[in-house]
Scaffold this motif. Structure first.
Motif, mmCIF file in Angstrom:
data_model
loop_
_atom_site.group_PDB
_atom_site.id
_atom_site.type_symbol
_atom_site.label_atom_id
_atom_site.label_comp_id
_atom_site.label_asym_id
_atom_site.label_seq_id
_atom_site.Cartn_x
_atom_site.Cartn_y
_atom_site.Cartn_z
ATOM 1 N N ARG A 1 0.841 -1.202 0.000
ATOM 2 C CA ARG A 1 0.000 0.000 0.000
ATOM 3 C C ARG A 1 0.873 1.247 0.000
ATOM 4 N N SER A 2 0.928 1.898 -1.151
ATOM 5 C CA SER A 2 1.787 3.065 -1.266
ATOM 6 C C SER A 2 1.203 4.000 -2.294
ATOM 7 N N GLN A 3 1.757 5.214 -2.342
ATOM 8 C CA GLN A 3 1.230 6.176 -3.292
ATOM 9 C C GLN A 3 1.845 5.999 -4.672
ATOM 10 N N SER A 4 3.143 5.639 -4.698
ATOM 11 C CA SER A 4 3.771 5.353 -5.984
ATOM 12 C C SER A 4 5.072 4.626 -5.714
ATOM 13 N N GLU A 5 5.664 4.080 -6.788
ATOM 14 C CA GLU A 5 6.907 3.331 -6.602
ATOM 15 C C GLU A 5 8.059 4.258 -6.260
ATOM 16 N N LYS A 6 7.821 5.575 -6.414
ATOM 17 C CA LYS A 6 8.894 6.520 -6.113
ATOM 18 C C LYS A 6 8.799 7.059 -4.696
ATOM 19 N N GLU A 7 7.810 6.580 -3.947
ATOM 20 C CA GLU A 7 7.710 6.972 -2.542
ATOM 21 C C GLU A 7 8.901 6.373 -1.793
ATOM 22 N N LEU A 8 9.346 7.078 -0.745
ATOM 23 C CA LEU A 8 10.469 6.546 0.018
ATOM 24 C C LEU A 8 10.003 5.377 0.879
ATOM 25 N N ALA A 9 10.849 4.376 0.981
ATOM 26 C CA ALA A 9 10.496 3.205 1.787
ATOM 27 C C ALA A 9 10.228 3.623 3.231
ATOM 28 N N GLY A 10 10.954 4.631 3.691
ATOM 29 C CA GLY A 10 10.788 5.085 5.065
ATOM 30 C C GLY A 10 9.425 5.691 5.352
ATOM 31 N N ASP A 11 8.704 6.085 4.308
ATOM 32 C CA ASP A 11 7.374 6.652 4.518
ATOM 33 C C ASP A 11 6.275 5.591 4.531
ATOM 34 N N LEU A 12 6.659 4.349 4.279
ATOM 35 C CA LEU A 12 5.644 3.293 4.280
ATOM 36 C C LEU A 12 5.308 2.882 5.708
ATOM 37 N N SER A 13 4.117 2.305 5.879
ATOM 38 C CA SER A 13 3.781 1.750 7.189
ATOM 39 C C SER A 13 4.634 0.514 7.410
ATOM 40 N N GLY A 14 4.787 0.132 8.679
ATOM 41 C CA GLY A 14 5.673 -0.967 9.035
ATOM 42 C C GLY A 14 5.399 -2.245 8.266
ATOM 43 N N GLY A 15 4.143 -2.629 8.210
ATOM 44 C CA GLY A 15 3.789 -3.866 7.528
ATOM 45 C C GLY A 15 4.082 -3.789 6.040
ATOM 46 N N ASN A 16 3.925 -2.624 5.467
ATOM 47 C CA ASN A 16 4.193 -2.479 4.040
ATOM 48 C C ASN A 16 5.687 -2.482 3.751
ATOM 49 N N GLN A 17 6.495 -1.988 4.690
ATOM 50 C CA GLN A 17 7.943 -2.117 4.537
ATOM 51 C C GLN A 17 8.306 -3.599 4.490
ATOM 52 N N GLN A 18 7.682 -4.365 5.371
ATOM 53 C CA GLN A 18 7.946 -5.804 5.390
ATOM 54 C C GLN A 18 7.568 -6.427 4.046
ATOM 55 N N LYS A 19 6.452 -5.964 3.489
ATOM 56 C CA LYS A 19 6.010 -6.532 2.214
ATOM 57 C C LYS A 19 6.997 -6.230 1.092
ATOM 58 N N VAL A 20 7.672 -5.075 1.181
ATOM 59 C CA VAL A 20 8.676 -4.750 0.159
ATOM 60 C C VAL A 20 9.780 -5.802 0.185
ATOM 61 N N ILE A 21 10.247 -6.145 1.385
ATOM 62 C CA ILE A 21 11.324 -7.129 1.489
ATOM 63 C C ILE A 21 10.856 -8.497 0.996
ATOM 64 N N VAL A 22 9.674 -8.885 1.444
ATOM 65 C CA VAL A 22 9.140 -10.186 1.044
ATOM 66 C C VAL A 22 9.007 -10.244 -0.475
ATOM 67 N N ALA A 23 8.511 -9.184 -1.062
ATOM 68 C CA ALA A 23 8.335 -9.149 -2.507
ATOM 69 C C ALA A 23 9.677 -9.308 -3.213
ATOM 70 N N ARG A 24 10.678 -8.582 -2.743
ATOM 71 C CA ARG A 24 11.994 -8.643 -3.379
ATOM 72 C C ARG A 24 12.575 -10.052 -3.291
ATOM 73 N N GLU A 25 12.511 -10.647 -2.128
ATOM 74 C CA GLU A 25 13.173 -11.931 -1.941
ATOM 75 C C GLU A 25 12.428 -13.070 -2.626
ATOM 76 N N ILE A 26 11.108 -13.062 -2.519
ATOM 77 C CA ILE A 26 10.360 -14.164 -3.117
ATOM 78 C C ILE A 26 10.345 -14.067 -4.635
ATOM 79 N N SER A 27 10.270 -12.838 -5.150
ATOM 80 C CA SER A 27 10.198 -12.710 -6.605
ATOM 81 C C SER A 27 11.506 -13.132 -7.269
ATOM 82 N N ALA A 28 12.597 -13.202 -6.508
ATOM 83 C CA ALA A 28 13.868 -13.639 -7.081
ATOM 84 C C ALA A 28 13.907 -15.147 -7.255
#
Ligand SMILES: Nc1ncnc2c1ncn2[C@@H]1O[C@H](COP(=O)(O)OP(=O)(O)OP(=O)(O)O)[C@@H](O)[C@H]1O
Ligand SMILES: [Mg+2]
Lengths: 507, 360
Positions: free
Chosen positions: A391-418
């Motif tokens: 849940r974010s406004q755009s892919e150019k939003e800073l990771a630090g502005d995401l909510s905690g759970g969404n930061q976690q989702k960024v990591i999960v997405a990166r690792e699993i998609s590899a």
């Protein structure tokens, strides 16, 4: 008019044009435990940030003990008796636990800091609330779980009467959570008021009096917890039915993917992993259960190349990887969702898209001939944001502005998609809402079903029991037992983790 | 790379304005006419072709040393070695020109500039290596390296380049001079030289480096979060060394250009060249933004060049300019306080509620 300890009236908080909180009102009574429930990015932390003086509401007012107040900084909040444990730790790594706890509130004797008194005060509190912390350790050397306990201790030490806990149980083991629930009860019984944020419905059922459900920045409902079923809470929060069962297909588990032999790791000269042996096969999820601080972190760091291996080997599909360095190891096919998302998993001032390519920026399609291809990077970002529902406004939003759970989702997405041959997942669903947990679990199982290997480390015994094909128990740097999740219970697992002789040991 | 540039401009502009106001107040206190002096300052720096040429020439080394400082800061390092790296760059360029004076002009110049830049880079890399492998603080090592190189260069000039009894090397051949007759002609015989265009091109390169290249991305990643970079597979040690190398290359190039375009020789000196330190201030005012560095260097350069003429046209001591410069740096330094105040709304109060702790 009823007396409230805290009353938030028509609070709206805007970041730019985005309304993170939209006309939220809530009340907290004396001696009450109020739960806040909502999806990742619903606006819980934002709301509590305003109550603890970190953020200023765009609109609306806050009343403490029936008086309108304005808080410009956390000090103002503290003066009003508000103590908050933040979702993301606010600790200084180079300081000791003791120094971190007393920082800003140091007891003094003749202008000097009275460390003796501080230590004895803290030890007294630790005893009273059964919080296990090592006051003399440096924060950078302690585990995430211990850091969480230190944060809780900070709030207790400051003698607040309104306590806000933002997902304090995300990094705690079940035993610690039980203990924490007792602390909440004791605080309420002493006449304090508590706001408690968690994604775990069980905890809400266990301890909260009322629950405020927030979705997309708005209050959906406020319910009496005793009268509401868990499923109803889940549905209110996500807005649809949540499916808790997972589908595990039969897989071929004959091929060894990871083989760890006689692994020894030392930290500051102290052995943390001792002669450890571990294998993970393709199509298999191996769960590592253990009390926090028994060498799990060091094991992961050693396998992924972040910590030096003193002795022993790490083999991935027959290739030796020990001490090869993080890049080579990740290229060889090991992905890792790290324990500490903010300090290790992400670079907060980078954009979401940049974080999503943090492990692949150096190769095609993210870059070519030493140049980054931002068009591609942002495209990858948009695509992963969509498929992992970040849940974010755009892919150019800073990771630090995401909510905690969404930061976690960024990591999960990166690792699993590899699509790594071996996925190491340390608390993969830490701080993630139930809807997203469901999704992440599906993805992890999909990895397994397609013949990849997964090594799962989690504080959540339920998660380990649910996902694993095999569970190994780690104690004092060694694997002390192996167990079949189909024939065990959390109780039995708990006993093994505590180092008691296991019943029904198989391996 | 992610700063919102418009909002980022407020702080430097406020700082500059505040610096000028402090200067004006001081002049009033001591009985000098601030308006008159600021007019003279402007005239002296930008009031004619000649002074513009001088101001632009003075910008060259400010830009390059500032870029050098900025590159190191992106990696999280405070490189105070600018003066030393500038000095060794200057020395390297002069030595090359003197020793290979038979080469054709273009090759001679390129060789000299490369030699100076490389000398600066390698010198600064020492601090990078020490930092990467032994964790030695770059603040301390770069300061020490500054003094080591000052005395080494003095020793080399005296015992190797200078003729007996002299403190300076011979002048370089005119074909290596960047201040060509053509430029002298169009700028009223100022010291403006081709190095200015080199500096501008380097600004573009550095901007591009951070915006687009893998290596620039890695430097920023390491500067922002070392553990995450290591986890992501970045070779942190190598990145640290590269950052310090580039940082020194840029400062060294600044010294080399000044050597060929302005000084034309090198002399024994008691002090480290000031420009290295001024470059830090330029970079700080620009918040490390390469494009911002151009404007920030223009301002500092104009103050320095214009300051020279303040005492020519009136009895105001030219040191007043140093106070203005120092005040600007001071206000940049406390920009975090400004930032905090803007964020916290202290500068634009609208709410009427009682502040802070309403008592229980
Ligand atoms: N500083 C900020 N700038 C821009 N947007 C922000 C900022 N802080 C939070 N947000 C946005 O506000 C929304 C609410 O975030 P918040 O952290 O309150 O969520 P949350 O309910 O605590 O979620 P979680 O359960 O994941 O912790 C998110 O969409 C987030 O991206
Ligand atoms: Mg939150």
């Amino acid at each position: 008019m009823e007396d409230y300890v805290v009353e938030m009236r028509h609070i709206t908080k805007q970041f730019g044009s985005y309304k993170a909180n939209n006309d939220i009102s809530l009340q907290l009574r004396k001696g009450e435990i109020l739960a806040l429930l909502g999806e990742n990015g619903a606006g819980k932390s934002t709301l509590m940030g305003m109550l603890s003086g970190l953020l200023e509401p765009t609109e609306g007012e806050i009343l403490i003990n029936n008086k309108v107040v304005r808080m410009d900084n956390p000090r103002d909040a503290k003066r009003l008796g508000i103590g908050m444990v933040h979702q993301h730790f606010m600790l200084i790594p180079a300081f000791s636990v003791l120094e971190n706890i007393i920082l800003g509130d140091e007891p003094t004797k003749a202008t000097r800091i009275d460390y003796k008194k501080a230590a004895s005060d803290i030890e007294e509190l630790a005893e009273k609330y059964h919080l296990d912390i090592d006051v003399h350790a440096k924060v950078r050397d302690i585990t995430v779980g211990m850091q969480q306990r230190v944060e809780i201790m900070k709030a207790l030490y400051r003698k607040a009467n309104i306590f806000i806990f933002d997902e304090p149980t995300a990094a705690l083991t079940p035993q610690e959570i039980d203990q924490f629930i007792k602390i909440l009860r004791a605080l309420a019984a002493e006449g304090n008021s508590v706001i408690f944020i968690t994604h775990k419905l069980k905890e809400i059922k266990e301890v909260a009096d009322r629950c405020v459900v927030i979705r997309m920045g708005k209050v959906i409902e406020t319910v009496q917890v005793a009268e509401t079923k868990e499923e109803t809470l889940a549905e209110m929060m996500v807005g649809r039915k949540v499916n808790f069962a997972v589908e595990k297909e039969e897989t071929d588990k004959t091929k060894t993917v990871l083989a760890v032999n006689d692994l020894n790791v030392e930290v500051h000269g102290l052995p943390k992993v001792k002669d450890l042996n571990l294998t993970v096969h393709s199509g298999e999820i191996v769960g590592v259960a253990g009390v926090d601080g028994n060498g799990q972190s060091e094991l992961i760091e050693a396998i992924t190349g972040l910590r030096k291996i003193k002795k022993g080997t790490v083999e991935l599909k027959g290739k030796f990887l020990q001490n090869l360095g993080a890049r080579k190891i990740s290229e060889a096919g090991i992905g890792c969702i790290p324990e500490d998302r903010q300090n290790v998993g992400l670079i907060l001032p980078f954009t979401i898209a940049e974080n999503l390519v943090l492990k692949s920026y150096h190769k095609k399609p993210a870059s070519q001939h030493g140049l980054l291809n931002y068009k591609k990077i942002n495209e990858i970002g948009r695509q992963l944001i969509k498929s992992f529902d970040i849940r974010s406004q755009s892919e150019k939003e800073l990771a630090g502005d995401l909510s905690g759970g969404n930061q976690q989702k960024v990591i999960v997405a990166r690792e699993i998609s590899a699509n790594p041959d071996l996925l190491i997942a340390a608390n993969p669903t830490r701080g993630v809402d139930i809807g997203a947990i469901e999704y992440i679990h599906e993805k992890i199982i999909e990895q397994r079903n397609t013949g990849h290997a997964v090594l799962l480390i989690s504080f959540e015994l339920d998660e380990i029991l649910k996902l694993s094909d095999r569970i190994v128990v780690m104690h004092e740097g060694q694997i002390v037992g192996e167990i079949d999740p189909r024939h065990t219970s959390s109780e039995e697992l708990g006993l093994m983790m505590a180092g008691k002789t296991p019943i029904g040991q198989e391996g | 790379m992610h700063t919102k540039s418009l909002k980022g401009l407020t702080i430097p502009l406020i700082s500059v304005l505040a610096g000028f106001i402090v200067g004006a107040i001081l002049m009033l206190i001591f009985g000098y006419d601030p308006i008159q002096n600021y007019q003279n300052l402007l005239k002296g720096s930008l009031g004619g072709i000649y002074s513009i040429g001088e101001t632009l020439r003075n910008m060259i080394s400010l830009i390059l040393t500032a870029l050098g400082f900025a590159v190191a800061s992106k990696a999280g390092f405070f490189n105070i070695g600018g003066p030393g790296q500038y000095l060794i760059g200057w020395f390297g360029a002069i030595v090359f020109t003197l020793k290979f004076s038979h080469l054709p002009a273009v090759i001679l110049i390129i060789g000299a500039l490369l030699c100076g830049a490389l000398a600066g880079g390698l010198w600064s890399m020492i601090a990078g290596v020490l930092r990467a492998y032994f964790g030695t603080s770059e603040v301390i090592t770069t300061i020490m390296l500054n003094y080591i190189i000052l005395y080494l260069v003095n020793f080399a000039v005296k015992s190797w380049l200078a003729s007996k009894g002299s403190d300076s090397s011979p002048n370089i051949t005119t074909k290596a001079n960047l201040n060509t007759p053509f430029l002298q002609h169009i700028t009223d015989n100022s010291t403006f030289n081709w190095g200015f265009f080199i500096a501008l091109a380097v600004v573009g390169l550095v901007w591009f480096y951070f915006k687009k290249t893998k290596s620039g991305f890695e430097i920023q990643a390491v500067g922002l979060n070392e553990s995450a970079s290591q986890y992501a597979g970045v070779n942190v040690k190598r990145t640290i060394i590269i950052a310090m190398l580039i940082s020194g290359l840029l400062a060294g190039l600044g010294g080399a250009i000044d050597g060929l375009g302005n000084f034309e020789n090198i002399s024994v000196s008691n002090n480290l060249p000031n420009v290295g330190y001024n470059g830090m201030a330029v970079a700080l005012l620009a918040a490390g933004n390469p494009i911002g560095i151009i404007f920030s260097a223009l301002l500092f350069s104009a103050l320095q060049i214009g300051g020279l003429s303040i005492s020519v046209y009136s009895n105001t001591p030219s040191e007043i300019v140093d106070i203005v410069i120092a005040s600007i740096i001071f206000f940049v330094g406390i920009k975090y306080a400004f930032e905090l105040m803007t964020k916290k709304g202290w500068l634009k109060r609208k709410n009427k509620v009682v502040k802070g702790g309403a008592e229980k």
